[in-house]
Design a protein around this motif. Sequence first.
Motif, PDB file in Angstrom:
ATOM      1  N   VAL A   1       0.853  -1.230  -0.013  1.00 27.40           N
ATOM      2  CA  VAL A   1       0.194  -0.203   0.148  1.00 27.40           C
ATOM      3  C   VAL A   1       0.644   1.309  -0.005  1.00 27.40           C
ATOM      4  CG1 VAL A   1      -1.745   1.308   1.243  1.00 27.40           C
ATOM      5  CG2 VAL A   1      -1.741  -1.040   1.521  1.00 27.40           C
ATOM      6  N   PHE A   2       0.652   2.214  -0.884  1.00 24.07           N
ATOM      7  CA  PHE A   2       1.519   3.222  -1.070  1.00 24.07           C
ATOM      8  C   PHE A   2       0.600   4.766  -1.473  1.00 24.07           C
ATOM      9  CE2 PHE A   2       1.930   1.022  -5.088  1.00 24.07           C
ATOM     10  CZ  PHE A   2       1.542   1.914  -6.087  1.00 24.07           C
ATOM     11  N   ASN A   3      -0.551   4.277  -1.912  1.00 18.95           N
ATOM     12  CA  ASN A   3      -1.113   5.415  -2.380  1.00 18.95           C
ATOM     13  C   ASN A   3      -2.182   5.838  -1.493  1.00 18.95           C
ATOM     14  OD1 ASN A   3      -2.806   7.716  -3.506  1.00 18.95           O
ATOM     15  ND2 ASN A   3      -2.981   6.904  -5.485  1.00 18.95           N
ATOM     16  N   TYR A   4      -2.158   6.475  -0.285  1.00 20.51           N
ATOM     17  CA  TYR A   4      -3.130   6.554   0.728  1.00 20.51           C
ATOM     18  C   TYR A   4      -4.080   7.415   0.474  1.00 20.51           C
ATOM     19  CZ  TYR A   4       0.992   4.398   2.954  1.00 20.51           C
ATOM     20  OH  TYR A   4       1.965   3.599   3.330  1.00 20.51           O
ATOM     21  N   PHE A   5      -4.082   8.341  -0.629  1.00 26.14           N
ATOM     22  CA  PHE A   5      -5.111   9.279  -1.069  1.00 26.14           C
ATOM     23  C   PHE A   5      -6.223   8.459  -1.744  1.00 26.14           C
ATOM     24  CE2 PHE A   5      -1.501  12.193  -0.439  1.00 26.14           C
ATOM     25  CZ  PHE A   5      -2.094  13.031   0.313  1.00 26.14           C
TER      26      PHE A   5
ATOM     27  N   LYS B   1       0.337   5.273  16.266  1.00 23.75           N
ATOM     28  CA  LYS B   1      -0.187   4.439  17.017  1.00 23.75           C
ATOM     29  C   LYS B   1      -1.655   3.894  17.039  1.00 23.75           C
ATOM     30  CE  LYS B   1      -0.426   4.650  22.325  1.00 23.75           C
ATOM     31  NZ  LYS B   1      -0.281   5.436  23.299  1.00 23.75           N
ATOM     32  N   GLU B   2      -2.512   4.306  16.562  1.00 18.40           N
ATOM     33  CA  GLU B   2      -3.789   3.881  15.913  1.00 18.40           C
ATOM     34  C   GLU B   2      -3.551   2.525  15.001  1.00 18.40           C
ATOM     35  OE1 GLU B   2      -7.612   6.057  15.083  1.00 18.40           O
ATOM     36  OE2 GLU B   2      -6.127   8.033  15.064  1.00 18.40           O
ATOM     37  N   LEU B   3      -2.743   2.847  14.187  1.00 16.31           N
ATOM     38  CA  LEU B   3      -2.402   1.389  13.088  1.00 16.31           C
ATOM     39  C   LEU B   3      -1.860   0.523  14.120  1.00 16.31           C
ATOM     40  CD1 LEU B   3      -2.340   0.704  10.203  1.00 16.31           C
ATOM     41  CD2 LEU B   3      -0.235   1.529  10.149  1.00 16.31           C
ATOM     42  N   ARG B   4      -0.882   0.711  14.876  1.00 11.23           N
ATOM     43  CA  ARG B   4      -0.413  -0.404  15.935  1.00 11.23           C
ATOM     44  C   ARG B   4      -1.319  -0.922  16.624  1.00 11.23           C
ATOM     45  NH1 ARG B   4       2.241   0.496  21.202  1.00 11.23           N
ATOM     46  NH2 ARG B   4      -0.005   0.178  21.707  1.00 11.23           N
ATOM     47  N   ASN B   5      -2.288  -0.208  17.318  1.00 11.13           N
ATOM     48  CA  ASN B   5      -3.346  -0.859  18.107  1.00 11.13           C
ATOM     49  C   ASN B   5      -4.178  -1.668  17.245  1.00 11.13           C
ATOM     50  OD1 ASN B   5      -2.176   0.488  20.347  1.00 11.13           O
ATOM     51  ND2 ASN B   5      -3.626   2.161  20.179  1.00 11.13           N
ATOM     52  N   PHE B   6      -4.554  -1.324  16.089  1.00 13.79           N
ATOM     53  CA  PHE B   6      -5.414  -2.071  14.991  1.00 13.79           C
ATOM     54  C   PHE B   6      -4.714  -3.154  14.798  1.00 13.79           C
ATOM     55  CE2 PHE B   6      -5.856  -3.184  10.462  1.00 13.79           C
ATOM     56  CZ  PHE B   6      -7.325  -3.471  10.619  1.00 13.79           C
ATOM     57  N   ALA B   7      -3.467  -3.369  14.469  1.00 10.19           N
ATOM     58  CA  ALA B   7      -2.601  -4.512  14.105  1.00 10.19           C
ATOM     59  C   ALA B   7      -2.577  -5.467  15.304  1.00 10.19           C
ATOM     60  CB  ALA B   7      -1.324  -4.225  13.678  1.00 10.19           C
ATOM     61  N   CYS B   8      -2.444  -5.165  16.473  1.00 12.99           N
ATOM     62  CA  CYS B   8      -2.656  -6.022  17.704  1.00 12.99           C
ATOM     63  C   CYS B   8      -4.111  -6.649  17.691  1.00 12.99           C
ATOM     64  CB  CYS B   8      -2.282  -4.966  18.897  1.00 12.99           C
ATOM     65  SG  CYS B   8      -0.480  -4.580  19.042  1.00 12.99           S
TER      66      CYS B   8
ATOM     67  N   GLU C   1      12.106   8.586  13.540  1.00 14.41           N
ATOM     68  CA  GLU C   1      11.709   9.435  14.743  1.00 14.41           C
ATOM     69  C   GLU C   1      10.381   9.314  15.310  1.00 14.41           C
ATOM     70  OE1 GLU C   1      12.574  11.685  17.982  1.00 14.41           O
ATOM     71  OE2 GLU C   1      13.736  11.154  16.348  1.00 14.41           O
ATOM     72  N   ILE C   2       9.574   9.088  14.101  1.00 13.16           N
ATOM     73  CA  ILE C   2       7.757   9.055  14.370  1.00 13.16           C
ATOM     74  C   ILE C   2       7.640   7.612  15.190  1.00 13.16           C
ATOM     75  CG2 ILE C   2       7.364   7.795  12.243  1.00 13.16           C
ATOM     76  CD1 ILE C   2       4.749   9.803  12.445  1.00 13.16           C
ATOM     77  N   TYR C   3       8.488   6.713  15.145  1.00  9.41           N
ATOM     78  CA  TYR C   3       8.126   5.329  15.690  1.00  9.41           C
ATOM     79  C   TYR C   3       8.793   5.177  16.802  1.00  9.41           C
ATOM     80  CZ  TYR C   3       6.779   4.902  10.537  1.00  9.41           C
ATOM     81  OH  TYR C   3       6.490   5.084   9.268  1.00  9.41           O
ATOM     82  N   LYS C   4       9.725   6.093  17.364  1.00 10.90           N
ATOM     83  CA  LYS C   4      10.617   5.712  18.804  1.00 10.90           C
ATOM     84  C   LYS C   4       9.385   5.705  19.845  1.00 10.90           C
ATOM     85  CE  LYS C   4      14.822   7.285  17.120  1.00 10.90           C
ATOM     86  NZ  LYS C   4      16.256   8.497  17.214  1.00 10.90           N
TER      87      LYS C   4
ATOM     88  N   SER D   1       5.120   7.655   7.159  1.00  9.61           N
ATOM     89  CA  SER D   1       5.239   8.909   8.066  1.00  9.61           C
ATOM     90  C   SER D   1       5.059  10.361   7.296  1.00  9.61           C
ATOM     91  CB  SER D   1       6.921   9.054   8.485  1.00  9.61           C
ATOM     92  OG  SER D   1       7.711   8.918   7.392  1.00  9.61           O
ATOM     93  N   ASN D   2       5.034  10.256   6.152  1.00  9.83           N
ATOM     94  CA  ASN D   2       5.016  11.389   5.056  1.00  9.83           C
ATOM     95  C   ASN D   2       3.417  11.764   4.811  1.00  9.83           C
ATOM     96  OD1 ASN D   2       7.402  11.526   4.112  1.00  9.83           O
ATOM     97  ND2 ASN D   2       7.114  10.329   2.079  1.00  9.83           N
ATOM     98  N   TYR D   3       2.433  10.879   5.740  1.00  9.54           N
ATOM     99  CA  TYR D   3       1.194  11.074   5.730  1.00  9.54           C
ATOM    100  C   TYR D   3       0.472  11.261   7.005  1.00  9.54           C
ATOM    101  CZ  TYR D   3       2.284   9.888   0.912  1.00  9.54           C
ATOM    102  OH  TYR D   3       2.937   9.985  -0.417  1.00  9.54           O
ATOM    103  N   PHE D   4       1.023  10.493   7.743  1.00  8.57           N
ATOM    104  CA  PHE D   4       0.252  10.317   9.289  1.00  8.57           C
ATOM    105  C   PHE D   4       1.119  10.543  10.409  1.00  8.57           C
ATOM    106  CE2 PHE D   4      -1.004   6.661   6.347  1.00  8.57           C
ATOM    107  CZ  PHE D   4      -2.266   6.969   6.318  1.00  8.57           C
TER     108      PHE D   4
END
Length: 226
Positions: A64-68, A179-186, A200-203, A170-173
């Motif tokens: 997935v790369f075209n988030y629009f 973090k929402e995405l991580r919670n969804f994956a869990c 940086e955004i993932y630390k 990280s260019n879009y979110f």
Amino acid sequence: MKLMFEELSNPLRIENDNITVLCVENKAILQKIANELMSNCENDYLIFSYRNNPIKYKNDCLTVFNYFSLEFPSAFIKKLYSGICNLINVEMPEMLSNLHSNILEVLQQINTLYDFELTYDCDFELASLLKMQSLTPDLSGESMIEKLIDYLSVISKYDAKKCYVLLLPSNYFSKYEIKELRNFACLKKLRIFILDITAEIYKNLSVPLTIIDNDLCEIVDTPQIL
């Protein structure tokens, strides 16, 4: 599940029920990896394996790369149409029969409007009608991250993949949305693999993080999920 390519010293483990992040600061290597993922790993530069056996990326993973504009894969659409047709045949046989009769009547009437005969297929396929209407699931989320989560929810339910690969999110979110995405994956127990250029955004998000810097040195961070 694991990923291996020549710049990695050891296979990268892609965790189930989490997001696994690979940040490549070397732009040439990043572009090479991204191109391979967008071409469904046709050149065998990236080797994905599941339970120690190589897998066919096109069949078992989704990039997935075209988030629009999130497009559903053709294989998913075929399964969707097949499922709808089976449901209609079982649940609405009378309506299907009436639809068939009405379409034939319309075609016969059209024939009377011309001074030549029109030929047509009397045994039309319901899937063809669905395709004409461009039936696709509606992604009702208001934000891009909500639409992405809706998209992954639908695909994982009806055409599940072993791994979902996201390019440069990280260019879009924001960090909160990641973090929402991580919670969804869990919650859904999905493997989500992220390729990005910045770490940086993932630390401090409690996700496995591997960094390949400009000198191709590896930095691995595998914190415990809080």
